[in-house]
Each structure stands twice: as C-alpha cells, then as structure tokens.
Design an enzyme around this catalytic site. Structure first.
Site, mmCIF file in Angstrom:
data_model
loop_
_atom_site.group_PDB
_atom_site.id
_atom_site.type_symbol
_atom_site.label_atom_id
_atom_site.label_comp_id
_atom_site.label_asym_id
_atom_site.label_seq_id
_atom_site.Cartn_x
_atom_site.Cartn_y
_atom_site.Cartn_z
ATOM 1 N N LYS A 127 0.843 -1.201 0.000
ATOM 2 C CA LYS A 127 0.000 0.000 0.000
ATOM 3 C C LYS A 127 0.878 1.250 0.000
ATOM 4 O O LYS A 127 0.702 2.156 -0.794
ATOM 5 C CB LYS A 127 -0.905 -0.044 1.238
ATOM 6 C CG LYS A 127 -1.843 1.122 1.365
ATOM 7 C CD LYS A 127 -2.771 0.926 2.564
ATOM 8 C CE LYS A 127 -3.494 2.219 2.869
ATOM 9 N NZ LYS A 127 -4.365 2.115 4.045
ATOM 10 N N GLU A 185 10.589 -4.483 4.680
ATOM 11 C CA GLU A 185 10.725 -5.904 4.312
ATOM 12 C C GLU A 185 10.395 -6.097 2.834
ATOM 13 O O GLU A 185 11.114 -6.787 2.095
ATOM 14 C CB GLU A 185 9.772 -6.778 5.149
ATOM 15 C CG GLU A 185 10.098 -6.843 6.620
ATOM 16 C CD GLU A 185 9.383 -5.761 7.436
ATOM 17 O OE1 GLU A 185 9.043 -4.683 6.870
ATOM 18 O OE2 GLU A 185 9.188 -5.978 8.643
ATOM 19 N N GLY A 205 -4.820 -2.155 4.995
ATOM 20 C CA GLY A 205 -4.097 -3.305 4.465
ATOM 21 C C GLY A 205 -4.811 -4.620 4.727
ATOM 22 O O GLY A 205 -4.954 -5.472 3.849
ATOM 23 N N ARG A 206 -5.290 -4.804 5.959
ATOM 24 C CA ARG A 206 -5.907 -6.090 6.311
ATOM 25 C C ARG A 206 -7.320 -6.224 5.780
ATOM 26 O O ARG A 206 -7.978 -7.244 6.015
ATOM 27 C CB ARG A 206 -5.848 -6.291 7.835
ATOM 28 C CG ARG A 206 -6.456 -5.155 8.635
ATOM 29 C CD ARG A 206 -6.062 -5.233 10.107
ATOM 30 N NE ARG A 206 -6.539 -4.086 10.882
ATOM 31 C CZ ARG A 206 -5.886 -2.940 11.000
ATOM 32 N NH1 ARG A 206 -4.741 -2.757 10.377
ATOM 33 N NH2 ARG A 206 -6.381 -1.959 11.742
ATOM 34 N N GLU A 246 -4.784 -7.026 14.725
ATOM 35 C CA GLU A 246 -4.266 -5.700 14.355
ATOM 36 C C GLU A 246 -5.404 -4.676 14.425
ATOM 37 O O GLU A 246 -5.179 -3.492 14.631
ATOM 38 C CB GLU A 246 -3.624 -5.727 12.957
ATOM 39 C CG GLU A 246 -2.643 -4.580 12.742
ATOM 40 C CD GLU A 246 -1.855 -4.668 11.435
ATOM 41 O OE1 GLU A 246 -2.438 -4.410 10.374
ATOM 42 O OE2 GLU A 246 -0.656 -4.970 11.474
ATOM 43 N N HIS A 266 -5.544 -33.812 16.897
ATOM 44 C CA HIS A 266 -4.451 -34.657 17.377
ATOM 45 C C HIS A 266 -3.298 -33.820 17.910
ATOM 46 O O HIS A 266 -2.163 -34.284 17.971
ATOM 47 C CB HIS A 266 -3.988 -35.595 16.258
ATOM 48 C CG HIS A 266 -5.074 -36.565 15.880
ATOM 49 N ND1 HIS A 266 -5.234 -37.768 16.513
ATOM 50 C CD2 HIS A 266 -6.085 -36.453 14.999
ATOM 51 C CE1 HIS A 266 -6.295 -38.389 16.005
ATOM 52 N NE2 HIS A 266 -6.829 -37.610 15.083
ATOM 53 N N LYS A 300 9.247 -0.805 14.275
ATOM 54 C CA LYS A 300 9.792 -0.431 12.963
ATOM 55 C C LYS A 300 10.905 0.596 13.122
ATOM 56 O O LYS A 300 11.972 0.489 12.511
ATOM 57 C CB LYS A 300 8.699 0.219 12.098
ATOM 58 C CG LYS A 300 7.788 -0.724 11.387
ATOM 59 C CD LYS A 300 6.978 0.085 10.361
ATOM 60 C CE LYS A 300 5.709 -0.618 9.967
ATOM 61 N NZ LYS A 300 4.815 0.210 9.162
#
Ligand code: F6P
Length: 540
Positions: free
Chosen positions: A207, A213, A268-269, A354, A385, A505
């Site tokens: 965005k 990263e 973003g999410r 978030e 399991h 950050k």
C-alpha cells in the site's frame, strides 16, 4: 460526556445476568429447550450459522443487542457505509465495502463517488490477467510467464496467500504461485530456487511502497532478474506493482501503466479484494474473482440491513464481547474443517488482532476492560491430534468457531463424511462432555475416572456452507470483517489504525544502521539490547 462502556445500563445488566447464567450447563439448556438447535441458528448470505452451543439464553442475546444499540452500533455501521472518516487517528474513511459494490451503487469519499474508480481498476486487472492467462504477456526474452510471485507483507500477503490456498481448486494449474513476505532471505531463496527468471513475474504489493521488508525483497528480486537478463528494460516485463504510491513505484522502475492502484480508504488487512488480490485474480480468473466480490457484497448488505437478532456478524461480534468481558476468555480458536482454509486462521489473526488489539478508546482514554482476544487455529482434524486436548479438558475457556462444508470439492471415497463427522463430534463433545457417572457406568475404575471426565459446557459456533466457492469465501471473510468491526464499536476503539507496529519499525531501522556500521561502538540501548547487538556483531 458519554458514559463509559462499563457504566452503560446494558453492560451492568449483562454483568448481573452473567452471574445467573454462568453456572448453567449446555446440557440443561438443550434439555429444557428441545428446539434450541433451531432457535439459535441463522441463515444469511450463503452461510448457516449455529449459535446454539453457546452459553447464552434468549435474555443474553437480548441484552447483548441492547448493548449494541446503547453503543451506537447502528449509527457506526451507517457512518462506515456512508464514507464518514471513522478512522479518526488517520483521518480517513473506511470503505473496503466499496471494493465489492456493484457499478450501480454510489459510495462517496471526500464528496466523490468512488465506485466507478474501483470498477476501472478491476477492469484493468481483468485485462492484465486475461492476457497473462492466455500467454500473451511475455517475459523480456519472449518466453511465456509461468511463475507469479507476490512480494508483500501483512495485509499485502496474508489475504493473497489465504485466498490462493482457499481457491486453489479453481486456479489455473499451469501457473505457479509463490509468496514472499518475510525479510528472512530464506523466503526469497526458497521461493525462487527452481524458477527461471525468463518465466517469472513479480507483483510487488505494498500500500505504502515503503515497507522495509517488502522493499528489501523487491530489490533482491530486481537483482535476481537482472543477474540473468542483464538488461534494465527487463524490469518492465517482469515487475508489476499494486500500491497507492505512484511516485515510489515509478522510482523503483516499474512502468506506471503496470501499476494497479488502490486507495488510502482501504486498510491493508481489509484489502484482499482490491488490486492486492491481483495474484488471486490471475490464479482463478476474473469471473471467479467477481464471484468472490459478490460474496463479500452479499454479507455487506446483510450486515448493513438485517435486524441485529438475525445479523450474523453482529451476533458473532457480540458473543466475542460476551466471552472476553464477562467470562474472561483470553483466546478463541478458528477451526476450519478444510485443508483449503489452512491459512484462514493466520489471515484472521491480522484482521482481528491488528484491528482490535488496542487499549486506547476513540477519545483517548485507556480501557478498563479487555479488548481483542488472541485468535488462533489450525484445520481439523490435524488440530484434534494436537491442541484439542486443552480445549476439552484444560483450565481455560476457549470459544471455538468450527467451519465446514456440506459438499466437498474432491470426491474421494468417503473422506468428506469422515471429516464432517469429526467436526460435528467435536462441537458435541465440547458442549455436552461426559459426566463422571457416564464414565463409571462404562466400567472405568474410580481412580481413572477423573482423567476420563469431560466437563463439557465449552462453547462453539458452527458455520456451514454448501461448498467452498469463491463466493462462499467472500461471505466468510466479510462475516469476520464485520464481526471485528462490531467488537471494535462496543470496545470504542478504532479498528482501522495500527500504531502498535510503529515503535518496533523505528527501532529496527536504528539497529539495522548500527549493524551495518559496526565500527561505531557507541550503542545507547538498554544493557540487554546492547549486549545482544555486540554478541551478534562479533559472531556474524
Ligand atoms: O504491519 C503494519 C502494516 O502497516 C499492515 O497494516 C499492513 O498490512 C502491512 O504493514 C503492509 O503494509 P504495506 O502494504 O504498506 O506494505
């Protein structure tokens, strides 16, 4: 001044009501109301949702809905859908609902109807996808592109990966899809190990187009392409971008014609059905992508218009408040009985945590109640399991969402019946358990009985859909999006910012500079961080 949440009449009434119902057992609730299974089930927007195995009565639901009204949920829903700047800390409207609105709809941001822009980008994506899928988009050396790698992180990764996995059945199997998110070089190395640069297209999804990263991975990708193709002009054939930041995209060398835009009114999410979904659209094709957005839209409309007692996201959100704030539940599990949904819990972690993992309310006061539960999960039956033991007999109350499908996509003997039998069995076992009398009656010796008793009364929701289709996926994701919003409204927090990721950050930037200039001995962190950096510098 507005009354604080814990002083609202409905909140107080819920507190008193909790004392009465906390000791009720689901066994008794079901015995006393043979129609409970039906009474607490709802159907809408492609999903049927059974809320009956929750520790609630009709009165609980009535009080929770009253709380929603006292918290102004109807007004907040209206504010979101009408483009008010409800993301107050970033001064933005919140309009992911516009991404799936039909062309005829008008939705305004800053006085402008944004629906036509959304459809223009969607059309540009569809044209690009069709060319690529038909083999008309060639790499620099004229070879057909067969490998698509999405580079992005957070919302620019989790949605694309989750949707690709979820809709793999519908995807073009002649294309390879990979996803690079982590700045750990292993992500890049492993994703590209067996690929030919000439046949590889990178989608740089960000965005902001400044996320370190993603930028690091994008630069590495650039080098990887150039190392083989040795021509800057190759960048235009092997990179496209999805971003709101045209300037940075151009600086990177990506042709602006190959940038797919989205807007700052999409978080973003909440962006998987925007241009961030480009890899999804390439995988499944534009028609299926439109079916997915139609699924989102159906749930949006249901959320916007259905009365709260029938409103799936509202009820789901209110139940989360009920367990978090009255029962003190700290976590909740999402358990999809579908391998295709294996990345769904990870996707929901960002969406929920978030969004609502916050302590400051909209007016800046610090909450005196719990906000977002920790969300986690794995597909059934693998989880059974592994960690289900704790859900059944551990000391914590963990509300669960079971997700299953009535029809399978792969007809293979009777696998699907067995899978679904497990889902139904788990929610039954959690709710009703097995009493000590039952255990003894089975011949269990007294000393072993406590180990074999299941207390039951462990709540769950069961979400069933006909089949996992692109449309159903849209229904499901929008269900959770609006449930998260509902919770945020009750807790009075801004579900659409993420200031909590900032500090790390900033510090990472500073430390990264210190690692790259090791000659500078002056470290001014705390003694632990200083020591860790020194140790790393020495051994790297
Ligand atoms: O983690 C913080 C965050 O801003 C997320 O909200 C977002 O999804 C992610 O980083 C990636 O941001 P971008 O798409 O700008 O690279």
């Amino acid at each position: 001044m507005r009354k604080s949440l814990t002083r609202l009449p409905a909140w107080k009434a819920l507190g008193a009501h909790y004392k009465k119902v906390r000791s009720l057992h689901l066994r008794d609730l079901f015995t006393n109301d043979p129609d409970r299974g039906k009474r607490f089930s709802r159907e809408a927007a492609g999903l049927s949702v059974d809320f009956s195995k929750h520790r609630i009565t009709q009165e609980t639901l009535r009080l929770l809905i009253t709380l929603a009204h006292e918290s102004g949920l109807p007004e907040r829903i209206n504010a979101m859908f009408s483009g008010e700047k409800i993301n107050v800390t970033e001064n933005r409207p919140v309009l992911h609902i516009a991404l799936r609105a039909p062309k005829s709809r008008k939705i305004f941001a800053g006085g402008r109807n944004i629906v036509p822009e959304v459809h223009t980008v969607m059309k540009k994506m569809a044209d690009f996808c069709s060319r690529l899928r038909r083999g008309q988009w060639k790499g620099h050396t004229g070879k057909r592109v067969r490998n698509i790698i999405n580079i992005g992180i957070g919302g620019s990764d989790l949605g694309p990966v989750m949707a690709y996995e979820a809709l793999r059945h519908y995807s073009d199997r002649s294309l390879n899809f990979r996803f690079i998110s982590n700045v750990d070089g292993a992500d890049f190395a492993e994703a590209t190990l067996d690929l030919n640069q000439e046949e590889t297209l990178f989608i740089v999804s960000s965005k902001t187009f400044t996320t370190p990263e993603t930028m690091m991975n994008a630069q590495t990708a650039r080098q990887w392409i150039l190392a083989k193709l040795k021509d800057e002009r190759a960048i235009a054939r092997h990179f496209v971008a999805v971003s709101t930041n045209g300037n940075e995209v151009a600086k990177f060398g990506i042709d602006p014609n190959n940038m797919f835009e989205f807007w700052d009114w999409i978080g973003g999410r909440y962006s998987m059905d925007s241009a961030i979904g480009l890899s999804t659209m390439i995988a499944i094709g534009p028609d299926y992508f439109y079916q997915m957005t139609a699924g989102f839209h159906a749930m949006d409309e249901h959320f916007r218009t259905a009365p709260f007692e029938k409103n799936l996201p509202v009820i789901m959100g209110l139940l989360s408040v009920w367990y978090s704030n009255f029962f003190g539940a700290r976590t909740m599990a999402v358990l999809p009985y579908s391998r295709y949904l294996r990345r769904f819990p990870a996707y929901l972690q960002q969406l929920a945590m978030e969004s609502n993992g916050k302590s400051a309310t909209l007016d800046g006061t610090i909450v005196n109640y719990q906000t977002s539960p920790i969300l986690w999960g794995e597909p059934g039956t693998n989880g059974q399991h592994s960690f289900y033991q704790l859900i059944h007999q551990g000391t914590q109350l963990i509300p669960c969402d079971f997700i299953g499908f009535c029809r399978n996509l792969n007809t293979l003997r009777n696998h699907h019946d067995m899978l679904m039998a497990n889902l139904f069995a788990q929610s039954e076992a959690l709710a009703f358990g097995k009493s000590v009398d039952e255990v003894i009656a089975e011949g269990t010796p007294a000393w072993l009985a406590p180990h074999r008793v299941f207390g039951g009364n462990r709540p769950s929701t069961t979400i069933l859909a006909d089949r996992l289709t692109p449309e159903t996926l849209g229904n499901l994701v929008a269900l959770y999006e609006h449930s998260v919003f509902t919770q945020g409204v009750i807790w009075r927090i801004n579900s659409f910012d993420q200031w909590g990721v900032e500090l790390g950050k900033v510090l990472a930037k500073r430390i990264s500079d210190e690692l790259s200039t090791p000659s500078n001995p002056r470290l001014q962190h705390d003694s632990s961080t200083n020591e860790l950096i020194r140790r790393y510098r020495k051994r790297r």
